[in-house]
Each structure stands twice: as structure tokens, then as C-alpha cells.
Design a protein around this motif. Sequence first.
Motif, PDB file in Angstrom:
ATOM      1  N   ILE A 241      -9.942  -5.941  22.353  1.00 44.88           N
ATOM      2  CA  ILE A 241      -8.681  -5.230  22.585  1.00 44.88           C
ATOM      3  C   ILE A 241      -8.928  -3.812  23.092  1.00 44.88           C
ATOM      4  N   VAL A 242      -9.849  -3.107  22.462  1.00 38.66           N
ATOM      5  CA  VAL A 242     -10.110  -1.708  22.811  1.00 38.66           C
ATOM      6  C   VAL A 242     -10.918  -1.674  24.107  1.00 38.66           C
ATOM      7  N   PRO A 243     -10.446  -0.923  25.086  1.00 34.76           N
ATOM      8  CA  PRO A 243     -11.189  -0.840  26.354  1.00 34.76           C
ATOM      9  C   PRO A 243     -12.622  -0.319  26.121  1.00 34.76           C
ATOM     10  N   GLY A 244     -13.597  -1.064  26.617  1.00 27.40           N
ATOM     11  CA  GLY A 244     -15.007  -0.691  26.463  1.00 27.40           C
ATOM     12  C   GLY A 244     -15.563  -0.986  25.077  1.00 27.40           C
ATOM     13  N   GLY A 245     -14.805  -1.691  24.249  1.00 28.42           N
ATOM     14  CA  GLY A 245     -15.189  -1.946  22.865  1.00 28.42           C
ATOM     15  C   GLY A 245     -16.373  -2.887  22.693  1.00 28.42           C
ATOM     16  N   GLU A 246     -16.612  -3.775  23.678  1.00 32.44           N
ATOM     17  CA  GLU A 246     -17.710  -4.747  23.558  1.00 32.44           C
ATOM     18  C   GLU A 246     -19.072  -4.062  23.464  1.00 32.44           C
ATOM     19  N   ASP A 247     -19.171  -2.879  24.041  1.00 37.70           N
ATOM     20  CA  ASP A 247     -20.461  -2.187  24.076  1.00 37.70           C
ATOM     21  C   ASP A 247     -20.656  -1.226  22.908  1.00 37.70           C
ATOM     22  N   LEU A 248     -19.686  -1.157  21.998  1.00 34.52           N
ATOM     23  CA  LEU A 248     -19.742  -0.172  20.913  1.00 34.52           C
ATOM     24  C   LEU A 248     -20.179  -0.788  19.592  1.00 34.52           C
ATOM     25  N   GLY A 249     -20.844   0.030  18.774  1.00 36.61           N
ATOM     26  CA  GLY A 249     -21.145  -0.359  17.398  1.00 36.61           C
ATOM     27  C   GLY A 249     -19.887  -0.225  16.559  1.00 36.61           C
TER      28      GLY A 249
ATOM     29  N   PHE B 270     -14.515   1.971  15.630  1.00 30.87           N
ATOM     30  CA  PHE B 270     -13.395   2.451  14.825  1.00 30.87           C
ATOM     31  C   PHE B 270     -12.885   3.789  15.350  1.00 30.87           C
ATOM     32  N   GLU B 271     -13.774   4.669  15.748  1.00 30.15           N
ATOM     33  CA  GLU B 271     -13.343   5.957  16.314  1.00 30.15           C
ATOM     34  C   GLU B 271     -12.554   5.737  17.603  1.00 30.15           C
ATOM     35  N   GLU B 272     -13.063   4.871  18.460  1.00 26.57           N
ATOM     36  CA  GLU B 272     -12.379   4.583  19.718  1.00 26.57           C
ATOM     37  C   GLU B 272     -11.030   3.915  19.468  1.00 26.57           C
ATOM     38  N   THR B 273     -10.978   3.054  18.458  1.00 26.62           N
ATOM     39  CA  THR B 273      -9.723   2.381  18.118  1.00 26.62           C
ATOM     40  C   THR B 273      -8.674   3.406  17.706  1.00 26.62           C
ATOM     41  N   ALA B 274      -9.067   4.373  16.873  1.00 26.23           N
ATOM     42  CA  ALA B 274      -8.131   5.420  16.447  1.00 26.23           C
ATOM     43  C   ALA B 274      -7.633   6.205  17.659  1.00 26.23           C
ATOM     44  N   GLU B 275      -8.533   6.562  18.554  1.00 25.51           N
ATOM     45  CA  GLU B 275      -8.130   7.306  19.754  1.00 25.51           C
ATOM     46  C   GLU B 275      -7.227   6.462  20.644  1.00 25.51           C
ATOM     47  N   TYR B 276      -7.549   5.174  20.761  1.00 22.74           N
ATOM     48  CA  TYR B 276      -6.755   4.257  21.586  1.00 22.74           C
ATOM     49  C   TYR B 276      -5.344   4.122  21.019  1.00 22.74           C
ATOM     50  N   ILE B 277      -5.224   4.036  19.690  1.00 24.04           N
ATOM     51  CA  ILE B 277      -3.910   3.940  19.054  1.00 24.04           C
ATOM     52  C   ILE B 277      -3.086   5.197  19.334  1.00 24.04           C
TER      53      ILE B 277
END
Length: 141
Positions: free
Chosen positions: A92-100, A105-112
Amino acid sequence: MQISKHEEPMPALQRKAERLHQNPDLATPSSKKQKVMPSEMQNRASKSKKQSLSKHHLQPEAQRCQEIDEEVEGEESERADVEEKISTLQRIVPGGEDLGVEKLFEETAEYILSLQWQIKAMRALTTFFEGLERNTRKLGG
């Protein structure tokens, strides 16, 4: 058995109980009577005691083992659920496949937060265009 004048007659069951108490071999039928040595009697008593103890102690122990197995299965199931949710979040999160996980979780918060700002902007634009349309109708357009 002679009854003296001073003794009261014993009921038959009480006499039988006394005889059994004095000679336990009378309790078993004569076809099954065997000479049992005192050490063998102790072994039998000890074995029977161990069996009764093991029945009482094994059941809670077996039950506890079953509870532990269920806990482990539950934890494995929870772990599988969490991994599935993380995988979904990565898609769901853009670019999330490459993240630990932590960075995800940090990117998810920013995306929200980003999505929330986009919603506010779209509501503001909707309100603006609805206002323009009302004004155009009033003016006869």
C-alpha cells in the motif's frame, strides 16, 4: 465360635469383616489365592500408589503441555497474521517493498498524514467549486 453369656452375638457382616481383617487371603476367591511374599506386597502397594499418583499428576502435566502447545500455535498464528499485514502495508505504501519494518512504519505515518492533507485540500476545492456554481446560477448563467 462359642458365645459366652457376657458377649453379645455379633452380626454376620461384622464377624466376616473381623475374619477378613485377621486373614486378608480370605477376601480373594480360593481359585485366585496365591502366596504373596511381604516384599511383593510392598512392591504391589508401591506400584499401585505410583499409578494413582501418576494419574493425578500426569493429567495436569499433560494438560499444561497441551496449553503450551496451544500458546505456541497461537503465537505462530499471530506472527503469520502480523507478517501478512506487514506485507499488505508494504504494497500500500509507495516504495514500501524496499523498506524494513521500522522504516515502513515511519513511512506509513507520513503517508497517512499526506493522505489527510490531500483530503482537506479536496474538500476545500469541492467547497470552492460548489460556491462558484451557486453564484453562476444566481447570476443566470
